[in-house]
Design a protein around this motif. Structure first.
Motif, PDB file in Angstrom:
ATOM      1  N   UNK A 166      -6.327  -0.849   4.335  1.00 21.25           N
ATOM      2  CA  UNK A 166      -6.904   0.072   3.501  1.00 21.25           C
ATOM      3  C   UNK A 166      -6.403   1.589   3.102  1.00 21.25           C
ATOM      4  N   UNK A 167      -6.164   1.957   4.510  1.00 15.66           N
ATOM      5  CA  UNK A 167      -5.709   3.396   4.416  1.00 15.66           C
ATOM      6  C   UNK A 167      -4.295   3.541   3.712  1.00 15.66           C
ATOM      7  N   UNK A 168      -3.427   2.512   3.890  1.00 15.90           N
ATOM      8  CA  UNK A 168      -2.101   2.395   3.331  1.00 15.90           C
ATOM      9  C   UNK A 168      -2.135   2.357   1.828  1.00 15.90           C
ATOM     10  N   UNK A 169      -2.816   1.412   1.468  1.00 17.00           N
ATOM     11  CA  UNK A 169      -3.128   1.197  -0.077  1.00 17.00           C
ATOM     12  C   UNK A 169      -3.800   2.328  -0.661  1.00 17.00           C
ATOM     13  N   UNK A 170      -4.845   3.307  -0.099  1.00 18.06           N
ATOM     14  CA  UNK A 170      -5.215   4.455  -0.726  1.00 18.06           C
ATOM     15  C   UNK A 170      -4.122   5.580  -1.071  1.00 18.06           C
ATOM     16  N   UNK A 171      -2.985   5.555   0.108  1.00 19.71           N
ATOM     17  CA  UNK A 171      -2.083   6.615  -0.208  1.00 19.71           C
ATOM     18  C   UNK A 171      -1.127   6.117  -1.180  1.00 19.71           C
ATOM     19  N   UNK A 172      -0.782   4.699  -1.178  1.00 17.11           N
ATOM     20  CA  UNK A 172      -0.168   4.412  -2.394  1.00 17.11           C
ATOM     21  C   UNK A 172      -0.601   4.646  -3.800  1.00 17.11           C
ATOM     22  N   UNK A 173      -1.983   4.231  -3.876  1.00 14.46           N
ATOM     23  CA  UNK A 173      -2.645   4.395  -5.229  1.00 14.46           C
ATOM     24  C   UNK A 173      -2.849   5.943  -5.591  1.00 14.46           C
ATOM     25  N   UNK A 174      -2.914   7.055  -4.566  1.00 11.72           N
ATOM     26  CA  UNK A 174      -2.814   8.334  -4.908  1.00 11.72           C
ATOM     27  C   UNK A 174      -1.627   8.921  -5.262  1.00 11.72           C
TER      28      UNK A 174
END
Length: 426
Positions: free
Chosen positions: A167-175
């Motif tokens: 989830x943390x990795x996906x949030x970074x990619x989305x930003x």
């Protein structure tokens, strides 16, 4: 026709009429027409003392001759009330303090030697032991399942940690994709793809959390299985619930026991209960805590206190159950023996008088004739409290009263009497 029998019958009828219906007038006429005179050979100084003669009279010498002026001589006593115990006498039986039939809670063959009736057992002592069968294997299986369920918890917790990292990795990619898209350095498609990856990571976290909850539920179910298996093994031993005597033999070796089958009957005789039934008229005289004495048919005497008084009457006898608890250290008193009990109650004021002093008034009420003001006869109703060899105890009288003992049947209320007093009893 012969006139003599007829005349004789008429004379006899007239004499009977005068003797029965006109007795008082006939006596009065006889006294007025024939005054009592002293014998010719009696000197004036030798006249008999009528008071002394009356004082020496007995119960059989009831006065039947009126004195001068129409008064009757009687024998009376000065009676003073005394405080006596108003005890309640009951008949009943002895009862064990506790009695229970110990039964099996599970099935199995009895593998223990029986204990014989009459033996004394302690609380929690083993009475019957059953064959465990496959119950030990069931317990081992339940424990293995518990260990397996406990091993799933770390895996589920690791899955949660991995899902959080994604989830943390996906949030970074989305930003990053959003910033590049806003500056025109990346396409809108890249941003949508990054958001889809973030949503998949969130779904993975939910699945991991569900796995942890499932692992916890598995642990609880496995623990319940272990507890059930252990409780089943505990039921293989039937124990005494309290200390007492065996009223029956325990189950014989090799007996197949089923749930509810009796292993043995135990009774507790120390302390022991004395049970009686008090009638409705005396129930107010008995209170919890009152001292009580008892005697068995064999002569053994016991003492204790009232521990229970029923608030509900027996529908058939209309009596109330009374229980008295007494010590029985040596266990000599058995269950079911006949017993006579005396329960003490508050004392009452009563007079001890001869039973012959009792009489009835015109309405049939029981009472005594007393001497009131001006020596006039007065009837007083009484209540018979107790009958003894020395006389009867009577209540509902004043504390001090003059009671006529001899001659009460010859007077009515208001008749003036000449009393001669004797010493009171009691």
């Amino acid at each position: 026709m012969k006139l003599v029998p007829i005349l004789t019958a008429i004379l006899v009828s007239v004499a009977l009429y005068l003797g029965v219906f006109e007795r008082d007038r006939l006596l009065e006429f006889a006294q007025t027409s024939s005054p009592v005179t002293a014998p010719a050979d009696t000197e004036a100084g030798d006249a008999p003392d009528t008071d002394t003669a009356a004082a020496s009279g007995t119960a059989e010498d009831a006065p039947s001759v009126e004195a001068d002026g129409g008064v009757i001589r009687v024998v009376a006593t000065h009676s003073t009330a005394q405080t006596i115990d108003s005890a309640v006498i009951l008949r009943g039986r002895t009862e064990a303090a506790r009695q229970v039939t110990v039964a099996a809670e599970t099935s199995g063959l009895v593998v223990s030697e029986p204990l014989r009736k009459g033996a004394y057992v302690e609380a929690d002592q083993e009475l019957c032991s059953l064959d465990p069968g496959t119950r030990e294997a069931s317990l081992a299986e339940a424990r293995a399942r518990l260990a397996e369920a406990e091993g799933r918890v770390p895996e589920a917790q690791a899955a949660i940690a991995e899902a959080n990292a994604r989830i943390r990795e996906a949030e970074v990619n989305v930003n990053a994709a959003r910033q590049l898209s806003e500056g025109g350095f990346a396409s809108e498609t890249r941003l949508v793809s990054a958001e889809a990856v973030a949503e998949a990571a969130a779904a993975g976290l939910q699945r991991a959390q569900s796995g942890v909850a499932s692992a916890q539920a598995g642990i609880e179910a496995a623990a319940a299985g272990v507890a059930a298996a252990e409780r089943e093994i505990e039921r293989l031993i039937v124990r005494a619930p309290f200390a007492g005597l065996l009223e029956t033999d325990t189950a014989e070796l090799g007996t197949l026991m089923q749930p509810g089958a009796a292993c043995a009957t135990i009774i507790q005789l120390d302390p022991i209960k004395l049970v009686g039934f008090v009638p409705e008229a005396d129930v107010q005289k008995v209170t919890v805590g009152s001292p009580a004495a008892a005697r068995l048919t064999g002569g053994q005497e016991l003492s204790g206190r009232v521990t229970f008084l029923s608030r509900s009457a027996d529908e058939t006898t209309r009596t109330f159950r009374v229980e008295v608890q007494v010590p029985n250290d040596d266990l000599t008193v058995r269950d079911g023996q006949t017993v006579e009990m005396i329960v003490a109650s508050d004392g009452r004021r009563a007079h001890l008088l001869p039973q012959s002093a009792l009489t009835l008034n015109d309405e049939g009420a029981l009472g005594v004739r007393t001497i009131g003001p001006d020596n006039a006869s007065v009837f007083m109703p009484v209540t018979l409290l107790r009958d003894t060899v020395d006389g009867v105890w009577l209540t509902d009288l004043p504390d001090t009263v003059d009671v006529i003992l001899i001659g009460q049947e010859y007077v009515v209320d208001g008749v003036v009497v000449v009393p001669t007093f004797e010493e009171a009893k009691g």
